[in-house]
Design a protein around this motif. Structure first.
Motif, PDB file in Angstrom:
ATOM      1  N   GLY A  63      -0.414  -0.469   6.560  1.00  0.00           N
ATOM      2  CA  GLY A  63      -0.108  -1.851   6.231  1.00  0.00           C
ATOM      3  C   GLY A  63       1.377  -2.125   6.420  1.00  0.00           C
ATOM      4  O   GLY A  63       2.214  -1.267   6.116  1.00  0.00           O
ATOM      5  N   PRO A  64       1.745  -3.297   6.924  1.00  0.00           N
ATOM      6  CA  PRO A  64       3.150  -3.574   7.220  1.00  0.00           C
ATOM      7  C   PRO A  64       4.107  -3.297   6.065  1.00  0.00           C
ATOM      8  O   PRO A  64       5.156  -2.663   6.252  1.00  0.00           O
ATOM      9  N   LYS A  65       3.767  -3.723   4.845  1.00  0.00           N
ATOM     10  CA  LYS A  65       4.685  -3.517   3.725  1.00  0.00           C
ATOM     11  C   LYS A  65       4.852  -2.043   3.389  1.00  0.00           C
ATOM     12  O   LYS A  65       5.885  -1.625   2.876  1.00  0.00           O
ATOM     13  N   SER A  66       3.836  -1.230   3.702  1.00  0.00           N
ATOM     14  CA  SER A  66       3.947   0.204   3.425  1.00  0.00           C
ATOM     15  C   SER A  66       4.945   0.887   4.351  1.00  0.00           C
ATOM     16  O   SER A  66       5.364   2.016   4.099  1.00  0.00           O
ATOM     17  N   LEU A  67       5.340   0.197   5.421  1.00  0.00           N
ATOM     18  CA  LEU A  67       6.272   0.778   6.390  1.00  0.00           C
ATOM     19  C   LEU A  67       7.727   0.449   6.075  1.00  0.00           C
ATOM     20  O   LEU A  67       8.638   0.995   6.694  1.00  0.00           O
ATOM     21  N   GLU A  68       7.949  -0.426   5.114  1.00  0.00           N
ATOM     22  CA  GLU A  68       9.315  -0.817   4.772  1.00  0.00           C
ATOM     23  C   GLU A  68      10.116   0.389   4.288  1.00  0.00           C
ATOM     24  O   GLU A  68       9.627   1.206   3.504  1.00  0.00           O
ATOM     25  N   ASN A  69      11.330   0.523   4.809  1.00  0.00           N
ATOM     26  CA  ASN A  69      12.250   1.613   4.479  1.00  0.00           C
ATOM     27  C   ASN A  69      11.808   2.976   5.008  1.00  0.00           C
ATOM     28  O   ASN A  69      12.330   4.013   4.583  1.00  0.00           O
ATOM     29  N   ARG A  70      10.867   2.978   5.944  1.00  0.00           N
ATOM     30  CA  ARG A  70      10.435   4.233   6.538  1.00  0.00           C
ATOM     31  C   ARG A  70      10.894   4.306   7.990  1.00  0.00           C
ATOM     32  O   ARG A  70      11.031   3.287   8.663  1.00  0.00           O
ATOM     33  N   VAL A  87      12.611   0.867   9.379  1.00  0.00           N
ATOM     34  CA  VAL A  87      12.226  -0.516   9.099  1.00  0.00           C
ATOM     35  C   VAL A  87      13.016  -0.987   7.881  1.00  0.00           C
ATOM     36  O   VAL A  87      12.831  -0.476   6.767  1.00  0.00           O
ATOM     37  N   LEU A  88      13.905  -1.954   8.085  1.00  0.00           N
ATOM     38  CA  LEU A  88      14.741  -2.434   6.978  1.00  0.00           C
ATOM     39  C   LEU A  88      14.032  -3.489   6.134  1.00  0.00           C
ATOM     40  O   LEU A  88      14.274  -3.593   4.928  1.00  0.00           O
ATOM     41  N   SER A  89      13.183  -4.286   6.776  1.00  0.00           N
ATOM     42  CA  SER A  89      12.470  -5.321   6.027  1.00  0.00           C
ATOM     43  C   SER A  89      11.206  -5.718   6.775  1.00  0.00           C
ATOM     44  O   SER A  89      11.076  -5.497   7.980  1.00  0.00           O
ATOM     45  N   VAL A  90      10.279  -6.287   6.017  1.00  0.00           N
ATOM     46  CA  VAL A  90       9.027  -6.805   6.593  1.00  0.00           C
ATOM     47  C   VAL A  90       8.917  -8.266   6.188  1.00  0.00           C
ATOM     48  O   VAL A  90       8.973  -8.597   5.001  1.00  0.00           O
ATOM     49  N   ARG A  91       8.787  -9.145   7.175  1.00  0.00           N
ATOM     50  CA  ARG A  91       8.760 -10.577   6.910  1.00  0.00           C
ATOM     51  C   ARG A  91       7.634 -11.251   7.696  1.00  0.00           C
ATOM     52  O   ARG A  91       7.175 -10.734   8.720  1.00  0.00           O
ATOM     53  N   GLN A  92       7.226 -12.399   7.186  1.00  0.00           N
ATOM     54  CA  GLN A  92       6.207 -13.194   7.863  1.00  0.00           C
ATOM     55  C   GLN A  92       6.810 -14.495   8.347  1.00  0.00           C
ATOM     56  O   GLN A  92       7.570 -15.144   7.630  1.00  0.00           O
ATOM     57  N   ALA A  93       6.495 -14.864   9.582  1.00  0.00           N
ATOM     58  CA  ALA A  93       6.895 -16.162  10.117  1.00  0.00           C
ATOM     59  C   ALA A  93       5.705 -16.718  10.875  1.00  0.00           C
ATOM     60  O   ALA A  93       5.325 -16.197  11.934  1.00  0.00           O
ATOM     61  N   GLY A  94       5.068 -17.734  10.313  1.00  0.00           N
ATOM     62  CA  GLY A  94       3.893 -18.304  10.941  1.00  0.00           C
ATOM     63  C   GLY A  94       2.754 -17.298  11.006  1.00  0.00           C
ATOM     64  O   GLY A  94       2.390 -16.677  10.007  1.00  0.00           O
ATOM     65  N   LEU A 106       0.846  -1.182   0.000  1.00  0.00           N
ATOM     66  CA  LEU A 106       0.000   0.000   0.000  1.00  0.00           C
ATOM     67  C   LEU A 106       0.884   1.235   0.000  1.00  0.00           C
ATOM     68  O   LEU A 106       2.003   1.206   0.495  1.00  0.00           O
ATOM     69  N   PRO A 107       0.391   2.366  -0.519  1.00  0.00           N
ATOM     70  CA  PRO A 107       1.189   3.599  -0.438  1.00  0.00           C
ATOM     71  C   PRO A 107       1.474   3.941   1.000  1.00  0.00           C
ATOM     72  O   PRO A 107       0.604   3.870   1.849  1.00  0.00           O
TER      73      PRO A 107
END
Length: 262
Positions: free
Chosen positions: A225-232, A185-192, A12-13
């Motif tokens: 959204g979590p992915k929108s926070l990457e690199n912010r 935030v350097l990366s967004v990952r999913q675990a379980g 998401l933006p």
């Protein structure tokens, strides 16, 4: 060791700021946290930095804030100065006591236009806990904290008041404490069942904020959204735990503040 990549739709933006951007809200006033009335009384004794006893024996826990810093004596003295011996009114969604028998409430001392919580935040003697459901109240408390932070009052006079994600050891030292942490935030990952906002590349040592997959839609609906926070650069707040490296679990969008710039 790396976590598996987060699957899903395109990011998401990224929003320019969270719902609680401190600069966008006005000053707090009595109406901001004046929820349903839940009684009144006179403060007989201040127990600690966040609670007091009324003359009728009821114990009241201040809702919406957490103790700031490690100096409990300072917080208790501040609460005594604001509410000690005063007539107060209590407001909240209900008056059900917690497991310790304390009534959680937003408290107003007679003759004051600001809640006791707001006054403590304005003096830098407390932290906004971000667990307040009422948006106006939450915005007012966030603004009060922001005013103290900008003026470097109380706990904000210390350079260590906000923990830096580049120093995970400092965050780890605050296990079990409510803490404010800032970084990129350097990366967004999913675990379980968990989404990880990673602030470092070594997940066994570096800081991460976590969000349960089942509540991700709540964050997405708030443009967080979590992915929108990457690199912010973001600021998060909550109780520090340890699962390898230091962690803060995010339950509410108010726990995240997106800072300006990429």
């Amino acid at each position: 060791m790396t976590r598996p990549a987060l699957r899903g739709n395109a990011a998401l933006p990224a929003c320019a700021a969270s719902l609680l951007v401190l600069a966008s809200v006005g000053p707090a006033d009595a109406a901001d946290c004046a929820l349903e009335p839940q009684g009144e009384g006179r403060v007989a004794a201040v127990i600690d930095a966040r609670s007091f006893r009324l003359e009728d024996g009821r114990e009241v826990r201040l809702a919406g804030i957490e103790r700031g810093g490690t100096d409990g004596a300072s917080g208790r003295a501040a609460l005594s100065a604001i509410a000690g011996g005063r007539d107060v009114t209590l407001h909240g969604e209900d008056d059900t006591p917690d497991r310790y028998g304390r009534q959680g409430a937003f408290v107003f001392a007679t003759g004051s236009e600001h809640s006791v919580q707001s006054e403590l935040l304005r003096r830098g003697e407390a932290l906004f806990s971000a667990d307040t459901a009422d948006k106006n109240c939450a915005a007012a408390l966030a603004a009060a904290e922001g005013a103290a932070r900008d003026a470097k009052l109380g706990i904000w006079a210390e350079t260590s008041a906000i923990k830096n994600t580049e120093s995970p050891g400092d965050i780890l030292a605050a296990i079990g404490q409510f803490t404010v942490v800032e970084g990129r935030v350097l990366s967004v990952r999913q675990a379980g069942a968990m989404i990880y906002l990673n602030f470092g590349r070594n997940w066994t040592r570096d800081f991460a904020a976590t969000i349960s997959r089942r509540i991700v839609p709540v964050f997405e609906n708030a443009s967080l959204g979590p992915k929108s926070l990457e690199n912010r650069r973001i600021r998060v707040r909550g109780i520090v735990s340890s699962r390898g490296g230091p962690r803060i679990e995010l339950f509410r969008v108010g726990q995240i503040e997106v800072l300006g710039g990429k």
